[in-house]
Design a protein around this motif. Structure first.
Motif, PDB file in Angstrom:
ATOM      1  N   ILE A  19     -27.510   2.016-104.799  1.00  0.00           N
ATOM      2  CA  ILE A  19     -26.371   2.917-105.021  1.00  0.00           C
ATOM      3  C   ILE A  19     -26.620   4.264-104.357  1.00  0.00           C
ATOM      4  O   ILE A  19     -25.719   4.854-103.763  1.00  0.00           O
ATOM      5  N   THR A  20     -27.842   4.762-104.448  1.00  0.00           N
ATOM      6  CA  THR A  20     -28.160   6.062-103.853  1.00  0.00           C
ATOM      7  C   THR A  20     -27.995   6.033-102.336  1.00  0.00           C
ATOM      8  O   THR A  20     -27.425   6.961-101.759  1.00  0.00           O
ATOM      9  N   VAL A  21     -28.467   4.985-101.690  1.00  0.00           N
ATOM     10  CA  VAL A  21     -28.323   4.876-100.233  1.00  0.00           C
ATOM     11  C   VAL A  21     -26.852   4.759 -99.867  1.00  0.00           C
ATOM     12  O   VAL A  21     -26.375   5.434 -98.943  1.00  0.00           O
ATOM     13  N   ALA A  22     -26.096   3.944-100.576  1.00  0.00           N
ATOM     14  CA  ALA A  22     -24.672   3.777-100.294  1.00  0.00           C
ATOM     15  C   ALA A  22     -23.905   5.084-100.502  1.00  0.00           C
ATOM     16  O   ALA A  22     -23.074   5.467 -99.671  1.00  0.00           O
ATOM     17  N   ALA A  23     -24.186   5.793-101.591  1.00  0.00           N
ATOM     18  CA  ALA A  23     -23.502   7.060-101.861  1.00  0.00           C
ATOM     19  C   ALA A  23     -23.871   8.117-100.834  1.00  0.00           C
ATOM     20  O   ALA A  23     -23.015   8.895-100.386  1.00  0.00           O
ATOM     21  N   THR A  24     -25.132   8.159-100.425  1.00  0.00           N
ATOM     22  CA  THR A  24     -25.557   9.096 -99.390  1.00  0.00           C
ATOM     23  C   THR A  24     -24.869   8.758 -98.075  1.00  0.00           C
ATOM     24  O   THR A  24     -24.400   9.655 -97.367  1.00  0.00           O
ATOM     25  N   ALA A  25     -24.769   7.473 -97.760  1.00  0.00           N
ATOM     26  CA  ALA A  25     -24.105   7.044 -96.522  1.00  0.00           C
ATOM     27  C   ALA A  25     -22.640   7.449 -96.526  1.00  0.00           C
ATOM     28  O   ALA A  25     -22.125   7.936 -95.515  1.00  0.00           O
ATOM     29  N   SER A  26     -21.954   7.301 -97.645  1.00  0.00           N
ATOM     30  CA  SER A  26     -20.535   7.657 -97.694  1.00  0.00           C
ATOM     31  C   SER A  26     -20.326   9.147 -97.465  1.00  0.00           C
ATOM     32  O   SER A  26     -19.310   9.556 -96.909  1.00  0.00           O
ATOM     33  N   GLY A  27     -21.290   9.955 -97.863  1.00  0.00           N
ATOM     34  CA  GLY A  27     -21.188  11.396 -97.648  1.00  0.00           C
ATOM     35  C   GLY A  27     -21.558  11.834 -96.247  1.00  0.00           C
ATOM     36  O   GLY A  27     -21.362  12.995 -95.878  1.00  0.00           O
ATOM     37  N   ARG A  28     -22.082  10.935 -95.428  1.00  0.00           N
ATOM     38  CA  ARG A  28     -22.518  11.276 -94.066  1.00  0.00           C
ATOM     39  C   ARG A  28     -21.516  10.833 -93.003  1.00  0.00           C
ATOM     40  O   ARG A  28     -21.778  10.942 -91.818  1.00  0.00           O
ATOM     41  N   ILE A  29     -20.361  10.325 -93.404  1.00  0.00           N
ATOM     42  CA  ILE A  29     -19.344   9.867 -92.461  1.00  0.00           C
ATOM     43  C   ILE A  29     -18.511  11.077 -92.044  1.00  0.00           C
ATOM     44  O   ILE A  29     -17.822  11.666 -92.871  1.00  0.00           O
ATOM     45  N   PRO A  30     -18.547  11.455 -90.752  1.00  0.00           N
ATOM     46  CA  PRO A  30     -17.859  12.670 -90.331  1.00  0.00           C
ATOM     47  C   PRO A  30     -16.341  12.525 -90.216  1.00  0.00           C
ATOM     48  O   PRO A  30     -15.614  13.473 -90.443  1.00  0.00           O
ATOM     49  N   ASP A  31     -15.849  11.353 -89.877  1.00  0.00           N
ATOM     50  CA  ASP A  31     -14.414  11.168 -89.664  1.00  0.00           C
ATOM     51  C   ASP A  31     -13.772  10.554 -90.897  1.00  0.00           C
ATOM     52  O   ASP A  31     -14.391   9.765 -91.602  1.00  0.00           O
ATOM     53  N   PRO A  32     -12.496  10.863 -91.129  1.00  0.00           N
ATOM     54  CA  PRO A  32     -11.818  10.251 -92.273  1.00  0.00           C
ATOM     55  C   PRO A  32     -11.642   8.746 -92.066  1.00  0.00           C
ATOM     56  O   PRO A  32     -11.499   8.276 -90.945  1.00  0.00           O
ATOM     57  N   GLY A  33     -11.662   8.024 -93.160  1.00  0.00           N
ATOM     58  CA  GLY A  33     -11.412   6.600 -93.110  1.00  0.00           C
ATOM     59  C   GLY A  33     -12.525   5.764 -92.527  1.00  0.00           C
ATOM     60  O   GLY A  33     -12.282   4.689 -92.011  1.00  0.00           O
TER      61      GLY A  33
END
Length: 88
Positions: A19-33
């Motif tokens: 969960i921590t890796v997935a949540a960190t990854a979601s916060g590192r996406i620069p573009d919407p969507g």
């Protein structure tokens, strides 16, 4: 992108082995969507250079305390003994 165009909602999805890796990854996406998937064999290389405040669950006070001890990236945090991290 469909959710953004149809509903005006920015959805960013992180996928990872924890969960921590997935949540960190979601916060590192620069573009919407966007979607960012981190394979289990890539976790160490992907997380290591990130700043400590990028790690999901680390807030401003925790990152400031870690930086006071020169722990400025996730790779350095992983190298610190867990008992020491708890004391910091």
């Amino acid at each position: 992108m469909r959710t953004l165009s149809r509903l005006g909602i920015d959805i960013r999805v992180g996928v990872g082995p924890t969960i921590t890796v997935a949540a960190t990854a979601s916060g590192r996406i620069p573009d919407p969507g966007g979607v960012l998937a981190v394979n289990p064999d890539q976790v160490t290389d992907w997380l290591g250079p990130l700043p400590v405040e990028a790690l999901h669950g680390i807030g401003p006070r925790q990152s400031a305390a870690l930086r006071d001890y020169d722990v400025h990236c996730v790779g350095l945090l992983a190298a610190v003994d867990p008992a020491t991290t708890r004391r910091i």
